[in-house]
Design an enzyme around this catalytic site. Structure first.
Site, PDB file in Angstrom:
ATOM      1  N   PHE A 134       4.997   8.966  -8.225  1.00 47.77           N
ATOM      2  CA  PHE A 134       6.117   8.657  -7.342  1.00 47.77           C
ATOM      3  C   PHE A 134       6.172   7.155  -7.114  1.00 47.77           C
ATOM      4  CE2 PHE A 134       8.403   7.903  -3.440  1.00 47.77           C
ATOM      5  CZ  PHE A 134       9.537   8.677  -3.652  1.00 47.77           C
ATOM      6  N   ASP A 219       0.400   0.882  -8.579  1.00 52.44           N
ATOM      7  CA  ASP A 219       1.258   1.106  -7.422  1.00 52.44           C
ATOM      8  C   ASP A 219       0.368   1.564  -6.270  1.00 52.44           C
ATOM      9  OD1 ASP A 219       3.056   1.806  -5.503  1.00 52.44           O
ATOM     10  OD2 ASP A 219       4.307   3.078  -6.791  1.00 52.44           O
ATOM     11  N   LYS A 248       4.345   0.520   2.712  1.00 52.59           N
ATOM     12  CA  LYS A 248       3.946   1.501   3.731  1.00 52.59           C
ATOM     13  C   LYS A 248       3.058   0.925   4.846  1.00 52.59           C
ATOM     14  CE  LYS A 248       5.266   5.713   1.577  1.00 52.59           C
ATOM     15  NZ  LYS A 248       5.294   6.046   0.170  1.00 52.59           N
TER      16      LYS A 248
END
Ligand SMILES: *Cc1c(COP(=O)(O)O)cnc(C)c1O
Length: 393
Positions: A134, A219, A248
């Protein structure tokens, strides 16, 4: 406003692109949420991995308040002290590279992918990514996200992507060619169900990229900033990427994204090649600095290791009692509980009992509490989950 009034307003005015839980949250404090009716919810998935040191950490709140009174925004036409300081703090805790700042995970991945193309030879234009990954929702990064459900209705996706099964070394070797600009993986697939990269896989990616003049992009939007017990997921492997993404938890609740690249690679992002209007603004960077300081001053990396171990022990105890739990995996406080059946009802039942967890890929419960979580809070969470499983939700 009451929850039902807020929901009515949404039905009328907000695009319904999210499946929302029927609660309106008005306040957060540490590992607790409060809804519009004043109900308390224990949050074991704070902010979808954003509130990595809990909701409204006092040090982050103070830093934002102080900066808000001085300068909210200034453009990147000027030098910005907080941006430089946050880059320095990240560089020292990462692999000594240089940073570029943006505002979200998707933008960080975009920047990483553009930089990989910019830095490698002109004939290299392909990206290899992994099934179950993702990387976000904008066009390039959703193309990189090798899950068909995210591509539905948006075909054709961007050209130049090859997908390989995660942790499959042979498939990776086969997919490699002179045209590959970058291989991009998450050290632990988050949304994909807490799938941990093997040591051999990480080393193979590093070697293949070195041999072929391609970039290794990690990532770390979900694995970054201490959740796994180290600052970054790759530090569990002793393998360093050329480019790494962050977002995040980086802002402790403030919107911020970033990449770090080795000094050599970073040099390719010369003026005019990439930019972000809000990127690296003094407010978001003040929050980022406070997050790093709080993690260090409060010993939260160690707490993530200790509480992660404790949580896994507790869940192993539940596994012995309930056959619906197949296995537990993850690192530090990034924990996935593989079920033998669907988990959506368990999540709703837990919420009704005052516990917030998440389910991904239909059958994986995600426990990703903040790094400030205590034994007592984990005990409460496990007690609620125990009760829900006992009732056979
Ligand atoms: C959440 C996530 C993203 C996307 O971040 P946004 O801020 O939602 O754009 C990218 N990569 C990973 C690994 C993520 O977990």
């Amino acid at each position: 406003m009451k929850t039902n009034e807020i929901i009515e307003m949404f039905d009328k005015y907000v695009i319904a692109n999210y499946g929302r839980l029927p609660r309106a949250i008005v306040k957060g404090e540490g590992n607790w949420l409060f809804d519009a009716e004043g109900n308390k919810i224990l949050d074991m998935f704070p902010g979808w991995a954003v509130s990595g040191i809990g909701h409204c950490h006092p040090k982050v709140v103070e830093a934002i308040q102080e900066q808000a009174g001085k300068l909210l925004h200034i453009d990147n036409t000027f030098y910005i002290e907080n941006q430089g300081k946050l880059a320095m703090l990240l560089s020292e805790r990462g692999f000594g590279g240089k940073c570029f700042f943006c505002n979200s995970g998707a933008e960080a991945v975009e920047a990483a992918m553009k930089l990989a193309r910019r830095h490698t030879a002109p004939e290299k234009y392909k990206y290899i990514t992994t099934e179950g990954s993702f990387h976000g929702r904008t066009f390039a990064v959703v193309t990189a996200t090798a899950q068909p459900k995210y591509h539905e209705g948006f075909m054709p996706m961007l050209p130049g992507f090859e997908y390989v099964p995660f942790n499959d070394i042979e498939a990776l070797e086969e997919a490699f060619s002179d045209e590959v600009a970058a291989v991009m993986i998450e050290p632990i697939q988050g949304e994909g169900g807490i799938n941990v990269a093997t040591q051999e896989y990480m080393e193979t990616i590093r070697n293949l990229c070195d041999t072929n003049g391609a970039m290794m992009i990690l990532d770390e939007v979900q694995t970054g900033l201490g959740r796994t017990g180290k600052w970054f997921g790759h530090q569990h492997y002793g393998v360093e990427p050329d480019i790494m993404t962050m977002a995040k938890a980086l802002g402790g609740g403030a919107a911020i994204g970033a990449i770090m690249a080795t000094e050599e690679v970073a040099a390719s992002l010369v003026p005019g090649t990439h930019a972000s209007t809000f990127g690296g603004n003094p407010l978001a960077c003040a929050a980022g600095i406070a997050v790093i300081e709080a993690i260090e001053e409060d010993g939260l990396l160690q707490n993530a290791i200790d509480m992660g171990k404790y949580t896994r022990e507790k869940i192993e105890e539940l596994k012995a009692k309930y056959p619906i739990i197949d296995s537990v995996r993850g690192k530090g406080l990034m924990i996935g509980i593989q079920l033998t059946g669907p988990g959506a009802d368990i999540v709703s039942e837990c919420l009704a009992k005052g516990l917030r967890i998440n389910c991904t890929q239909g059958t994986v419960l995600r426990f990703m509490p903040s790094m400030t979580v205590s034994k007592e809070e984990i005990d409460s969470a496990v007690r609620i989950l125990d009760g829900v499983l006992a009732k056979g939700a």
